[in-house]
Design an enzyme around this catalytic site. Sequence first.
Site, short mmCIF file in Angstrom:
data_model
loop_
_atom_site.label_atom_id
_atom_site.label_comp_id
_atom_site.label_asym_id
_atom_site.label_seq_id
_atom_site.Cartn_x
_atom_site.Cartn_y
_atom_site.Cartn_z
N TYR A 37 0.82 -1.22 0.00
CA TYR A 37 0.00 0.00 0.00
C TYR A 37 0.85 1.27 0.00
O TYR A 37 0.75 2.09 -0.93
CB TYR A 37 -1.02 -0.01 1.15
N LYS A 61 1.31 4.06 -3.06
CA LYS A 61 0.97 5.48 -2.91
C LYS A 61 2.19 6.36 -3.24
O LYS A 61 2.05 7.42 -3.85
CB LYS A 61 0.46 5.79 -1.50
N1 LIG Z 1 -8.63 6.46 5.01
C1 LIG Z 1 -7.52 7.08 5.36
O1 LIG Z 1 -7.18 7.21 6.55
C2 LIG Z 1 -6.63 7.65 4.31
C3 LIG Z 1 -6.90 7.54 2.95
N2 LIG Z 1 -6.05 8.10 2.03
C4 LIG Z 1 -6.31 8.03 0.60
O2 LIG Z 1 -7.57 8.62 0.36
C5 LIG Z 1 -8.20 8.02 -0.74
C6 LIG Z 1 -9.61 7.63 -0.36
O3 LIG Z 1 -9.54 6.70 0.70
P1 LIG Z 1 -10.82 6.23 1.52
O4 LIG Z 1 -11.95 7.12 1.20
O5 LIG Z 1 -10.40 6.02 2.91
O6 LIG Z 1 -11.05 4.81 0.87
P2 LIG Z 1 -12.39 4.13 0.34
O7 LIG Z 1 -12.07 2.71 0.10
O8 LIG Z 1 -13.53 4.45 1.25
O9 LIG Z 1 -12.62 4.89 -1.02
C7 LIG Z 1 -11.95 4.57 -2.20
C8 LIG Z 1 -12.95 4.62 -3.33
O10 LIG Z 1 -12.24 4.27 -4.52
C9 LIG Z 1 -13.04 3.37 -5.25
N3 LIG Z 1 -12.22 2.50 -6.07
C10 LIG Z 1 -11.41 1.51 -5.65
N4 LIG Z 1 -10.87 0.87 -6.69
C11 LIG Z 1 -11.34 1.50 -7.80
C12 LIG Z 1 -11.16 1.31 -9.17
N5 LIG Z 1 -10.39 0.31 -9.65
N6 LIG Z 1 -11.80 2.13 -10.03
C13 LIG Z 1 -12.60 3.12 -9.58
N7 LIG Z 1 -12.82 3.34 -8.27
C14 LIG Z 1 -12.21 2.54 -7.41
C15 LIG Z 1 -13.79 2.55 -4.20
O11 LIG Z 1 -14.94 1.94 -4.76
C16 LIG Z 1 -14.08 3.60 -3.15
O12 LIG Z 1 -15.33 4.19 -3.37
C17 LIG Z 1 -7.33 6.86 -1.16
O13 LIG Z 1 -6.58 7.22 -2.28
C18 LIG Z 1 -6.42 6.63 0.04
O14 LIG Z 1 -5.18 6.12 -0.34
C19 LIG Z 1 -4.95 8.79 2.42
C20 LIG Z 1 -4.65 8.92 3.73
C21 LIG Z 1 -5.46 8.38 4.78
C1 LIG Z 2 -5.57 -0.77 12.26
C2 LIG Z 2 -4.41 -0.06 12.90
C3 LIG Z 2 -4.59 -0.12 14.41
C4 LIG Z 2 -4.45 -1.54 14.90
C5 LIG Z 2 -4.38 -1.55 16.40
C6 LIG Z 2 -3.98 -2.92 16.95
C7 LIG Z 2 -2.59 -3.26 16.50
C8 LIG Z 2 -4.00 -2.85 18.44
O1 LIG Z 2 -4.90 -3.89 16.55
C9 LIG Z 2 -4.31 1.40 12.44
C10 LIG Z 2 -3.15 2.11 13.12
C11 LIG Z 2 -2.66 3.19 12.16
C12 LIG Z 2 -3.65 3.14 11.02
C13 LIG Z 2 -3.21 3.68 9.65
C14 LIG Z 2 -2.74 5.11 9.74
O2 LIG Z 2 -3.75 5.90 10.31
C15 LIG Z 2 -2.38 5.67 8.38
C16 LIG Z 2 -3.17 5.26 7.23
C17 LIG Z 2 -3.08 6.01 6.10
C18 LIG Z 2 -3.69 5.63 4.90
O3 LIG Z 2 -3.39 6.16 3.84
C19 LIG Z 2 -4.67 4.53 4.89
C20 LIG Z 2 -5.08 4.08 6.25
C21 LIG Z 2 -3.91 3.99 7.22
C22 LIG Z 2 -2.94 2.95 6.64
C23 LIG Z 2 -4.38 3.56 8.63
C24 LIG Z 2 -4.92 2.11 8.61
C25 LIG Z 2 -5.24 1.57 10.00
C26 LIG Z 2 -4.04 1.66 10.94
C27 LIG Z 2 -2.93 0.77 10.44
#
Ligand SMILES: NC(=O)C1=CN([C@@H]2O[C@H](COP(=O)(O)OP(=O)(O)OC[C@H]3O[C@@H](n4cnc5c(N)ncnc54)[C@H](O)[C@@H]3O)[C@@H](O)[C@H]2O)C=CC1
Ligand SMILES: C[C@H](CCCC(C)(C)O)[C@H]1CC[C@H]2[C@@H]3[C@H](O)CC4=CC(=O)CC[C@]4(C)[C@H]3CC[C@]12C
Length: 369
Positions: free
Chosen positions: A159, A163
């Site tokens: 992952y 990214k």
């Molecule tokens: N959730 C988090 O804490 C973080 C997320 N991100 C980034 O933010 C973005 C959004 O993440 P989330 O909303 O958390 O994830 P999510 O899984 O809720 O949303 C991702 C969306 O992309 C769509 N998708 C996946 N594969 C696809 C494909 N082949 N074609 C078209 N659409 C597709 C999914 O259907 C989904 O609606 C991602 O790029 C992720 O890497 C970055 C930092 C933190």
């Molecule tokens: C799931 C983890 C916590 C597990 C707790 C345990 C070991 C006691 O069961 C989450 C801890 C940190 C999270 C990640 C972090 O917030 C950064 C992220 C950035 C992204 O781009 C996607 C999500 C994530 C990787 C996030 C995912 C969950 C954790 C690994």
Amino acid sequence: MADSAQAQELVYLVTGGCGFLGEHVVRMLLQQEPRLRELRIFDLHLGPWLEELKTGPVQVTAIQGDVTQAHEVAAAVAGAHVVIHTAGLVDVFGRASPETIHAVNVQGTKNVIEACVQTGTQFLVYTSSMEVVGPNIKGHPFYRGNEDTPYEAAHRHPYPRSKALAEQLVLEANGRKVRGGQPLVTCALRPTGIYGEGHQIMRDLYHQGLRLGGRLFRAIPASVEHGRVYVGNVAWMHVLVARELQERAALMGGQVYFCYDKSPYKSYEDFNMEFLGPCGLRLVGTRPLLPYWLLMILAVLNALLQWLLRPLLLYAPLLNPYTLAMANTTFTVSTDKAQRHFGYEPLFSWEESRTRTVRWMQTMDSSAQ
Ligand SMILES: NC(=O)C1=CN([C@@H]2O[C@H](COP(=O)(O)OP(=O)(O)OC[C@H]3O[C@@H](n4cnc5c(N)ncnc54)[C@H](O)[C@@H]3O)[C@@H](O)[C@H]2O)C=CC1
Ligand SMILES: C[C@H](CCCC(C)(C)O)[C@H]1CC[C@H]2[C@@H]3[C@H](O)CC4=CC(=O)CC[C@]4(C)[C@H]3CC[C@]12C
């Protein structure tokens, strides 16, 4: 909704617009971008909530498609002024293969860039991740770091590797000539761990807590700090970047920005308790109940079980060696780059972000009964 006093002329495309972050970006654009004429939402899976948006003044076009398919992406991008590329496969639990993660996150991003170049779209905002920097698996702390803080980023997990590659492609594409001769202007946003309405892991932890009689057990020392960011503020930063990129291309093109707000630095578990607590859950222990070495053995056992069971079923628990290392390493961001470059201020205070998230969890709670 859009202010009709301003000309509605712009076409935006949000990839992944039905995901956790994508839905907030879509709703934020409809509220905060008065120049929108059409909003295209491209996702592998379209949500039923899109229907309610179709009655407003902005034309909302839902496109079911796959970012790994270049022709589908090109068709969706054609005629768009701005692309916000949030689609991605977020998987640190071993649900998808490394090849699939690469295909969606890297090849998908390549397809988006090429579609912009071929069709003449000039502005591209990419949702990257803090994971492009770290934490690294050596457990080095990143303490109140900013975009220029040196850090040993060593990506072994598919992952963060995907990214980082995708972010590099986006930044390198800045300045390429798009159809019609204008330069492509790109920018990458790096959210830390996002929380808020729709956060799947928070939902899972809540249900796990209920199954354990309203308790969760501390596994990570309270001294390990994580910087988290509210989804509404991440969405707001995307909308603002998309707007300001058109005005300040020279300054913002090819730049990365951490996505931050004023959420307090806390351990992963203590931060989650800000929301799980008001829903009746309790975190047991002021110190981890199990020593780290034992947790690591359990994490390795989980990874082994995942591998053994793979031909029969998907076993993908929260705990694996990678997530344990993540949760157990301090990673906090302190920066004002977005404020300096394009005037970003969080739209939601910490109190508001917490209230909104708790309210969402409580609705989920009552609908589950
Ligand atoms: N959730 C988090 O804490 C973080 C997320 N991100 C980034 O933010 C973005 C959004 O993440 P989330 O909303 O958390 O994830 P999510 O899984 O809720 O949303 C991702 C969306 O992309 C769509 N998708 C996946 N594969 C696809 C494909 N082949 N074609 C078209 N659409 C597709 C999914 O259907 C989904 O609606 C991602 O790029 C992720 O890497 C970055 C930092 C933190
Ligand atoms: C799931 C983890 C916590 C597990 C707790 C345990 C070991 C006691 O069961 C989450 C801890 C940190 C999270 C990640 C972090 O917030 C950064 C992220 C950035 C992204 O781009 C996607 C999500 C994530 C990787 C996030 C995912 C969950 C954790 C690994």
